[in-house]
Design an enzyme around this catalytic site. Structure first.
Site, PDB file in Angstrom:
ATOM      1  N   SER A   1      -4.447 191.232 110.918  1.00  0.00           N
ATOM      2  CA  SER A   1      -3.710 190.036 110.513  1.00  0.00           C
ATOM      3  C   SER A   1      -4.593 188.809 110.743  1.00  0.00           C
ATOM      4  CB  SER A   1      -2.391 189.933 111.291  1.00  0.00           C
ATOM      5  OG  SER A   1      -1.552 188.948 110.732  1.00  0.00           O
ATOM      6  N   ASN A   2      -4.008 187.637 110.821  1.00  0.00           N
ATOM      7  CA  ASN A   2      -4.782 186.404 111.038  1.00  0.00           C
ATOM      8  C   ASN A   2      -3.926 185.388 111.785  1.00  0.00           C
ATOM      9  OD1 ASN A   2      -3.368 184.606 109.035  1.00  0.00           O
ATOM     10  ND2 ASN A   2      -3.998 186.273 107.697  1.00  0.00           N
ATOM     11  N   ARG A   3      -4.483 184.195 112.024  1.00  0.00           N
ATOM     12  CA  ARG A   3      -3.854 183.228 112.938  1.00  0.00           C
ATOM     13  C   ARG A   3      -2.831 182.312 112.267  1.00  0.00           C
ATOM     14  NH1 ARG A   3      -8.183 179.779 114.355  1.00  0.00           N
ATOM     15  NH2 ARG A   3      -6.543 178.583 115.371  1.00  0.00           N
TER      16      ARG A   3
END
Ligand code: PMT
Length: 221
Positions: free
Chosen positions: A31-33
Site C-alpha cells: 500500500s502507500n501513505r
C-alpha cells in the site's frame, strides 16, 4: 447566487481518495501513505457547493463527509469497478486516490509462514483506472493528480496526455508540508491547454476549492 454572477450548473462528481491495498496473503499487503485527506477535501467542498458527490475511498481513517454517497473499497480492482459503475451518471471525475501501480501476481489464501516468505515477491501491473476508463470519458471532465518527487511538472504533463485528462494537479510529495498525510498541499494545476497555475502552500480544503472553481468554469463553458 448574486445577480450578474455567472451561472454554475450543479454537477454529479465522482471523487476517489486514499490508498488501495494489494494483498500478499490474508494479513500482509502492498500500500502507500495516502490518508485520504486530499480526496475527502474535494468531496466536502463539492457537497458544500451543492453538487451531488459519490466518494470512492480506499482504506482510510476519516469519517464519511455528510451529504456524499461513500463507497468503501480495498484493491485497485475494486476501485476500478466502483468508479466504472459510477461513471455513467457523472459529469466529472476527480482521481485523488493513490492507486497501486503494482500488485502481487499470486495471493496466498493462507498466512505465509515467516520461514517460507519468499525473498522476492513477483508483481504485475495493477489496473490503471484512468487509462481503462478513458474510452468512456465522452464529455465528462477528468481530473487526475500527479504525485512526484522533485520537479513534478514534466511527469505531470506526460501523465495528463497519457491518461487523456482535462487537468492534472501536480504535487511534490517530497516536501514535509505537502502531499501525503498532512493537512496542507502545494500544487500546480496543469490543464490540457498547457496552462500551469502554481498555487502557494494552502490547506487541502483551499486546494479543493481551486480545483472545483476550474471544473465549474469549464462546465459552464
Ligand atoms: O491522501 P492524502 O494523504 O491527502 O495525500 C494526497 C495525495 C498525495 C495522495 C494526492 O494529492 C495525490 O497526489 N494523489 C494521486 C497519487 C497518485 O497515485 O499519483 P500517480 O502520479 O501515481 O497517478 C497519476 C493519476 O493516475 C492519479 O490521478 C491516480 O489516481 C491515477 N491512477 C494511478 C494508478 C492507477 N493504477 N490508476 C490510476 O487511475
Amino acid at each position: 447566487m448574486e445577480a450578474g454572477c455567472c451561472y454554475v450548473p450543479l454537477m454529479r462528481i465522482v471523487v476517489t481518495a486514499g490508498p488501495t491495498r494489494e494483498a500478499i496473503d490474508p494479513v500482509r499487503f502492498i500500500s502507500n501513505r495516502s490518508s485520504g485527506r486530499m480526496g475527502y477535501a474535494v468531496a466536502e467542498e463539492a457537497v458544500a457547493r451543492g453538487h451531488g458527490v459519490v466518494l470512492i475511498a480506499g482504506p482510510v481513517a476519516l469519517a464519511d463527509p455528510p451529504g456524499a454517497q461513500v463507497i468503501r473499497v480495498t484493491t485497485s480492482e475494486d476501485m476500478l469497478a466502483a468508479v466504472g459503475n459510477a461513471l455513467e451518471s457523472c459529469d466529472a471525475l476527480v482521481m485523488a486516490a493513490a492507486v497501486a501501480d503494482w500488485r502481487p501476481v499470486t495471493v496466498s489464501a493462507e498466512k505465509i509462514k515467516k520461514s517460507r516468505i519468499p525473498p522476492v515477491i513477483r508483481l504485475e501491473p495493477a489496473p490503471d483506472i484512468l487509462k481503462t476508463l478513458r474510452p468512456r470519458k465522452g464529455g465528462r471532465i477528468f481530473v487526475g493528480f500527479a504525485a512526484e518527487t522533485g520537479n513534478p511538472l514534466p511527469e505531470a504533463v506526460r501523465k495528463l496526455r497519457d491518461k487523456g485528462l482535462d487537468m492534472i494537479v501536480a504535487n511534490d510529495v517530497s516536501q514535509a508540508d505537502a502531499g501525503f498525510d498532512v493537512e496542507t498541499n502545494r500544487c500546480t494545476l496543469v490543464t490540457g491547454e498547457d496552462e500551469a497555475v502554481a498555487l502557494p502552500l494552502m490547506s487541502k480544503m483551499d486546494v479543493a476549492g481551486r480545483i472545483l472553481d476550474w471544473i465549474e468554469k469549464r462546465r459552464a463553458g
